[in-house]
Design an enzyme around this catalytic site. Structure first.
Site, PDB file in Angstrom:
ATOM      1  N   CYS A 119       0.628  -1.144   0.011  1.00 28.71           N
ATOM      2  CA  CYS A 119      -0.036  -0.201  -0.279  1.00 28.71           C
ATOM      3  C   CYS A 119       0.356   1.542   0.126  1.00 28.71           C
ATOM      4  O   CYS A 119       1.329   1.437   0.953  1.00 28.71           O
ATOM      5  CB  CYS A 119      -0.758   0.415   1.086  1.00 28.71           C
ATOM      6  SG  CYS A 119      -2.110   1.154   1.153  1.00 28.71           S
ATOM      7  N   LEU A 120       1.185   1.406  -1.034  1.00 26.41           N
ATOM      8  CA  LEU A 120       1.776   2.928  -1.595  1.00 26.41           C
ATOM      9  C   LEU A 120       0.708   3.811  -2.228  1.00 26.41           C
ATOM     10  O   LEU A 120       1.134   3.127  -3.379  1.00 26.41           O
ATOM     11  CB  LEU A 120       3.212   2.290  -2.094  1.00 26.41           C
ATOM     12  CG  LEU A 120       4.095   4.016  -1.850  1.00 26.41           C
ATOM     13  CD1 LEU A 120       4.544   4.446  -0.600  1.00 26.41           C
ATOM     14  CD2 LEU A 120       5.710   2.740  -2.894  1.00 26.41           C
TER      15      LEU A 120
END
Ligand SMILES: [Zn+2]
Lengths: 442, 182
Positions: free
Chosen positions: B110-111
């Site tokens: 999750c970036l």
């Protein structure tokens, strides 16, 4: 014969008014003449890329404007869901090639028009095919395809001593629609902004933050994305990647999405929505296609005839709420990797003697380059080849042996292009090898 | 202003037989990734691995953080750059199992710049720095691994112990982690 001429006079009367007399919007070099209509009808070859929503409109518009040498290329077949707007197709045509059916339809309906269909991918043809056209007009929904044809038309440009040979320019008109929004633009490769100059202008795919999808879903789309991104790879029900055209796959995703939606009290997950999210479908609106195609066809006509100054160079259109249009000049980027790499000729005396390290030495020591640690790649037989990159350890180790090979041993030929990047410049340099003793050419 | 065609200008007749793979030029995506790779400026904790030097579209990034919870660990990310780069971001997966609030067991990361905040002006370098930052400052606000995020917010000591345990190889909660010490 005279009767035919008369029919023709009447049939094309409206075009003749524009082409046989000057007007306030004429191109400064426009010379009204009856020859122009002849040019459109017998010589000017136009390629329409895509025979979908925009493509059907484009082919019809151009055929009715007098263009007779039309080609259309599309790799898709006709589906039931196309029929509401892709009006050259009928129910009996489902499963057939869009390009072939569209061409046959126009050839039958528009007297004298010769549309040549190509049922294949644009990538299946090389430059000998694309070179034959005066103008290319695109009705595509794929950015990859746009960038490909953009690159192809740029590669057809001829430069003599850094000056662009204008006869090598094939203008590209690009139309695009998304629901009630659309754009049309005129690209003169090498002169005005190209697709890659303005990549930011094409809207990115709708994406949601991964953590929202995973933990705090609020929309039905979040649930579908969760199943698509997280649950499918985990459970992998058929051991393969998702196929958006496989009803079994869609049903599986639909059911799992419903479960997840229930868990989070979210409503609105439907089979259709699942299909839309998985296949990234943006609903098409027939009227938007008609407007954008009409703008594009007008630009083809303007470029082919010079009767008017062409669009400069980007038009946006929106009819969500009333009608809004706006035109602006998108700017060509000086460091565009697609259109600003003008190949520099590099004379090579003896390519079987010159080694790669000699070439690199030249880039570092010659006063005109003065590079620090250039990375060199090339393109041989449709494949990328890394000649030498010193800045990445794992690549350096495996390309080091190339340094002592001669240009011939590396498979380079007279005319081969080498891309050189170096931290001393934000631009990539393209060097075209010119073997001075041409008999060495392989 | 240019006037493009002199009338009667005939174009060369094209051959209509399909000839695949006879292009002279690299694709725009290829050109861009070549430039990105050449200009990679890696922090000293990062390294790249290209299995095929001619294929710049597929590679691995190895991060060995030298501070924070994850120092002494070694984490491998796979990068796949598609034909629509840089319009679309590369696909990045974490190949090392890691106890981390923003990375799940399937290797999803999750970036923001890998998905919703990606822009064509960003480069491979931007992603490398983003990933490195994830190891320095794991973010419990946007969790993919909810349990890990919860432990990080409520008990930093326990979180640190869990990270150590996972990196040495073993179970944390019900999940088994392979050893990934450098
Ligand atoms: Zn450009």
């Amino acid at each position: 014969m005279s009767e035919n001429q008369e029919v023709s006079q009447n049939r094309w009367g409206h075009l003749r008014k524009v082409l046989e007399r000057p007007g306030p919007f004429s191109h400064p070099e426009f010379e009204p003449s009856s020859d122009i209509l002849d040019f459109i009808m017998s010589t000017c070859k136009v390629l329409v890329i895509g025979a979908g929503g925009l493509g059907c409109e484009l082919i019809k518009d151009l055929a009715l404007m007098g263009f007779k040498q039309l080609h259309v290329i599309d790799m898709d077949i006709i589906e039931l869901s196309n029929l509401n707007r892709q009006f050259l197709f009928r129910h009996k045509d489902i499963g057939l090639s869009k390009a072939e059916v569209a061409a046959a339809f126009i050839n039958k309906k528009v007297k004298g028009c010769q549309v040549t269909p190509h049922y294949c991918k644009i990538q299946d043809y090389d430059e000998t095919f694309y070179k034959q056209f005066h103008i290319v007009v695109c009705g595509l929904d794929s950015i990859v395809a746009r960038r490909w044809i953009n690159g192809m038309l740029i590669s057809l440009l001829n430069y003599e001593d850094n000056a662009l040979d204008q006869t090598s320019i094939i203008p590209m008109i690009d139309g695009g629609t998304e629901g009630f929004k659309g754009h049309a633009r005129v690209i003169l490769p090498g002169i005005s902004a190209c697709i890659d100059c303005t990549l930011d202008l094409y809207p990115p795919q709708v994406t949601y933050p991964l953590c929202t999808i995973a933990n705090t879903p609020r929309l039905p789309e979040h649930c579908i994305e969760y199943v698509k991104i997280i649950q499918w790879p985990k459970e992998n029900p058929w051991g393969i990647a998702i196929d958006g055209d496989d009803p079994q796959h869609i049903t599986w995703i639909y059911e799992k999405s419903l479960e997840r939606a229930l868990q989070f009290n979210i409503t609105g997950v439907t089979y259709r929505l699942v299909q839309g999210v998985v296949k990234n479908i943006i609903p098409a609106v027939a009227s938007t296609n008609a407007v954008i195609a009409a703008v594009c066809a007008t630009e083809v006509f303007k470029l082919a005839t010079s009767c008017c100054v062409p669009l400069n160079n980007y038009l946006v259109f929106n009819d969500v709420d009333g009608i809004y249009t706006y035109t602006f000049e998108s700017e060509k980027k000086d460091n565009c990797l697609a259109c600003s790499l003008i190949p520099q000729n590099l004379p090579v005396e003896d390519p079987s003697k010159m080694k790669l390290k000699d070439l690199i030495e030249l880039f570092c020591e010659s006063t005109s380059y003065q590079m620090k640690s250039p990375g060199l790649t090339t393109y041989i037989n449709g494949k990328n080849k890394t000649l030498y990159i010193s800045t990445i350890k794992s690549i350096e180790e495996r390309t080091r042996e190339n340094l002592t090979k001669s240009l011939i041993e590396l498979g380079l030929q007279n005319g081969s292009e080498i891309l050189v990047t170096d931290l001393t410049s934000p631009n990539t340099l393209t060097v075209r090898l010119k073997f001075v003793n041409n008999h060495i050419e392989t | 202003m240019i006037k493009l065609f002199s009338l009667k200008q005939q174009k060369k007749d094209g051959e209509s037989s399909p000839k695949a793979n006879n292009q002279k030029k690299a694709s725009a995506a290829q050109l861009r990734i070549t430039k990105d790779i050449n200009e990679l400026n890696l922090p000293k904790t990062c390294n790249t691995e290209f299995p095929d030097p001619d294929d710049l579209l597929t590679f691995k990034l190895i991060i060995c953080p030298d501070e924070g919870f994850y120092r002494t660990g070694r984490f491998v990310f796979s990068f796949k750059v598609g034909p629509n780069y840089p319009h679309e971001p590369p696909k990045v997966k974490c190949e090392t199992q890691v106890y981390h609030p923003n990375i799940d067991q399937q290797g999803n990361v999750c970036l923001n710049i890998l998905r919703e905040d990606w822009k064509p002006v960003l480069t491979i370098n931007s992603i490398v720095y983003g990933l490195q930052y994830l190891f320095l400052e794991p973010n419990p606000e946007d969790p993919l691994n909810k349990e890990a995020a919860e432990v990080l917010t409520t008990n930093r000591r326990l979180f640190e112990q869990n990270v150590q345990k996972a990196m040495r190889g073993g179970y944390v909660g019900g999940t088994y982690f392979d050893r990934c010490l450098k």
